[in-house]
Design an enzyme around this catalytic site. Structure first.
Site, short mmCIF file in Angstrom:
data_model
loop_
_atom_site.label_atom_id
_atom_site.label_comp_id
_atom_site.label_asym_id
_atom_site.label_seq_id
_atom_site.Cartn_x
_atom_site.Cartn_y
_atom_site.Cartn_z
CE LYS A 1 -3.63 -2.40 -0.37
NZ LYS A 1 -4.47 -3.08 0.59
C1 LIG Z 1 -5.48 -4.26 0.93
C2 LIG Z 1 -6.96 -4.08 1.00
C3 LIG Z 1 -7.70 -4.37 2.16
C4 LIG Z 1 -7.12 -5.11 3.33
O1 LIG Z 1 -6.06 -4.50 3.93
P1 LIG Z 1 -5.26 -5.31 5.07
O2 LIG Z 1 -4.48 -4.22 5.75
O3 LIG Z 1 -4.39 -6.30 4.38
O4 LIG Z 1 -6.25 -5.94 5.97
C5 LIG Z 1 -9.03 -4.03 2.20
N1 LIG Z 1 -9.66 -3.49 1.14
C6 LIG Z 1 -8.99 -3.22 -0.01
C7 LIG Z 1 -9.73 -2.58 -1.14
C8 LIG Z 1 -7.63 -3.53 -0.12
O5 LIG Z 1 -6.99 -3.30 -1.28
#
Ligand SMILES: *Cc1c(COP(=O)(O)O)cnc(C)c1O
Length: 417
Positions: A215
Site C-alpha cells: 500500500k
Molecule cells: C489491501 C486491502 C484491504 C485489506 O487490507 P489489510 O491491511 O491487508 O487488511 C481491504 N480493502 C482493499 C480494497 C484492499 O486493497
C-alpha cells in the site's frame, strides 16, 4: 528481457534511513508492543487526515471489522459494497453475520456505481423491500443478494476508493444518511485521496486505511481507523484489545496497574510500536511519495496513450487521485491474446503485473452461497476481463517506467489483431 535488465517487481516498499532509524530506536527502547510510538502515530495520522480520532490496528481488515461492530451492525443487516474489491471488504460483514450485498461498478472508474446505490435507497425509502428487489436500475446480482438481507435493519455501505480515486461521496453520503445507514469507507487505497477539498477518511461514521506491504503507506502489516466521533473511537479502541475497559496497554508501565476489566468480547487487533515507527517515518514522506506516483502516472498516460490496443485509467478529477494502482484495460477485439496471456508476456519481458480485482462474485464462497453467475455483475465482469495493473511506486525509476512502456508497446505490436 535483455541481459543485464533485472526483473521489475509489481510492488516494492519505499525504504529510507528514516524507516531504519525509527525501527532501531523502538527496538532499542525495549518497548515493542503497543505504546508511546503507536499513540504518536495515531495523533500524527489523525492530523494528516483532518479527523479528530485515529485508532491504530494490525490490518485494514481489523479496522473495517471493529468499525462495523461499533456502528452496531446487526445479523442480516444489509452491507452494501462493490463487487470489484478485495476479499476483506465483504468478509467483515460475514464476521458479524450481516448480509453483504454487492453493487456493480461504474464503467469508467471501477468504483461502485453510486447511482445504483441511490436506486436501492430510493426503493427502501419509498416503498418496502419489494421495490428494490424488482428495480431494473439494479443488476441481477444485487437483486439476488438483497433477498438474503433483512431490509428493515439500517445496515451499512462501504465504498472502496478504487486505485486511489474517491467514489462519488456527494451522492453516497446523503443517500446513506437519508435512511440512517452507516457509511464506512474502505480507504485501503486512499491515504492521500481527496473528494473535492475534503480528505477521504473524514466521510461517514468511520474510515479504515491499510498499511499492508503493497500500500501507499506501509508498516508491513497494519491499519488505522479514523472517525470524528469520540465515543465510536473509544468503542473501537476497546474492541481492538480484548474488550478491556481502558488503556489496557498501560498496565505494564510505571504508572500502570495490574487491574483491568473485560467488559465485552473483543479481538487481538492492536498495532505494535515497531510497526508504528515504520508508519511515522512513511507518513513524514507521504506527500513526496504521492508526487512521485503522480509523475509515474503522467509518464504512463503520455506513452501508453498512443497505443490503440489499451485504454488508460480514467481520472474524473473530482479530487486528488492517490494513484495506488495504475490499471490499464485491454481492448480485446484489437488483440489476439487475452488478459492472462498479456500478463505472461509481461513477465517474459521482466515486468511484474497483477489484477485488481477478481470480483467477489466469481469466488466460490460468494458464487455458491448466493448462486451468482459472472454476468450478474456485468460491468465488474467486463472490467475484470480487460484489467492489468502495472507497477507504480515511488522507487520506480524513469528508466524502469520506460521499460514497462516498451514492454506493453511490444506486446501490443506483436499481438495486434
Ligand atoms: C489491501 C486491502 C484491504 C485489506 O487490507 P489489510 O491491511 O491487508 O487488511 C481491504 N480493502 C482493499 C480494497 C484492499 O486493497
Amino acid at each position: 528481457m535483455s541481459a543485464g535488465d533485472s526483473f521489475i517487481p509489481f510492488s516494492r516498499p519505499s525504504v529510507t534511513e528514516a524507516e531504519i532509524v525509527g525501527v532501531e530506536r523502538v527496538v532499542r527502547s525495549g518497548w515493542w508492543t503497543t505504546g508511546p510510538e503507536v499513540r504518536a502515530f495515531e495523533e500524527e495520522f489523525a492530523r494528516y487526515i483532518g479527523a479528530s480520532c485515529a485508532v491504530a490496528v494490525n490490518s485494514c481488515t481489523a479496522g473495517l471489522h471493529v468499525a462495523l461492530q461499533a456502528c452496531g451492525i446487526k445479523p442480516q443487516a444489509p452491507v452494501f459494497l462493490p463487487a470489484m474489491t478485495f476479499a476483506a471488504t465483504s468478509e467483515v460483514a460475514l464476521y458479524l453475520d450481516a448480509a453483504p450485498v454487492f453493487l456493480d461498478s461504474e464503467p469508467d472508474t471501477g468504483n461502485l456505481d453510486a447511482f445504483q446505490f441511490e436506486a436501492v435507497i430510493d426503493a427502501l425509502a419509498s416503498d418496502s423491500r419489494g421495490g428494490a428487489l424488482r428495480s431494473d436500475a439494479l443488476c441481477e446480482g444485487t437483486r439476488k443478494m438483497l433477498r438474503t438481507a433483512n431490509l428493515d435493519l439500517p445496515g451499512a455501505v462501504m465504498p472502496v476508493h478504487f486505485a486511489g480515486q474517491a467514489c462519488r461521496m456527494n451522492l453516497l453520503e446523503p443517500a446513506a444518511a437519508s435512511v440512517g445507514m452507516s457509511l464506512i469507507e474502505d480507504a485501503a487505497h486512499a491515504v492521500e485521496t481527496t473528494f473535492g477539498d475534503r480528505k477521504v477518511g473524514t466521510f461517514g461514521a468511520a474510515s479504515a486505511f491499510s498499511f499492508y506491504a503493497t500500500k501507499n503507506l506501509s508498516t508491513g502489516e497494519g491499519g488505522m481507523v479514523t472517525t470524528d466521533d469520540e465515543d465510536l473511537a473509544q468503542r473501537m479502541r476497546r474492541l481492538t484489545l480484548h474488550g478491556i475497559s481502558r488503556d489496557a496497554w498501560k498496565r505494564y508501565t510505571a504508572q500502570g496497574s495490574w487491574q483491568y476489566e473485560v467488559v465485552e468480547m473483543g479481538f487481538k487487533y492492536n498495532m505494535t510500536d515497531i510497526a508504528a515507527a515504520l508508519g511515522r517515518a512513511q507518513l513524514a514522506r507521504v506527500e513526496a511519495m504521492a508526487t512521485r506516483r503522480r509523475q509515474i502516472a503522467a509518464i504512463y498516460d503520455e506513452r501508453l496513450g498512443r497505443i490503440e490496443q489499451v485504454s488508460l485509467p480514467t481520472d474524473l478529477q473530482m479530487g486528488r487521485h492517490a494513484w495506488h494502482l495504475y490499471v490499464i484495460r485491454l481492448n480485446l477485439s484489437q488483440l489476439t491474446l487475452d488478459r492472462a496471456e498479456f500478463i505472461e508476456r509481461l513477465r517474459d519481458l521482466g515486468i511484474g503485473a497483477s489484477v485488481h480485482f477478481i470480483p467477489l462474485h466469481r469466488h466460490p464462497l460468494y458464487r455458491d452461497r448466493f448462486g451468482l453467475k459472472p454476468d450478474d455483475f456485468p460491468i465488474a465482469e467486463s472490467i475484470f476481463q480487460r484489467s492489468v495493473s502495472l507497477p507504480i511506486y515511488p522507487d520506480l525509476s524513469d528508466e524502469e517506467v520506460g521499460r514497462v512502456c516498451d514492454a506493453v508497446e511490444r506486446i501490443c505490436t506483436v499481438g495486434a489483431a
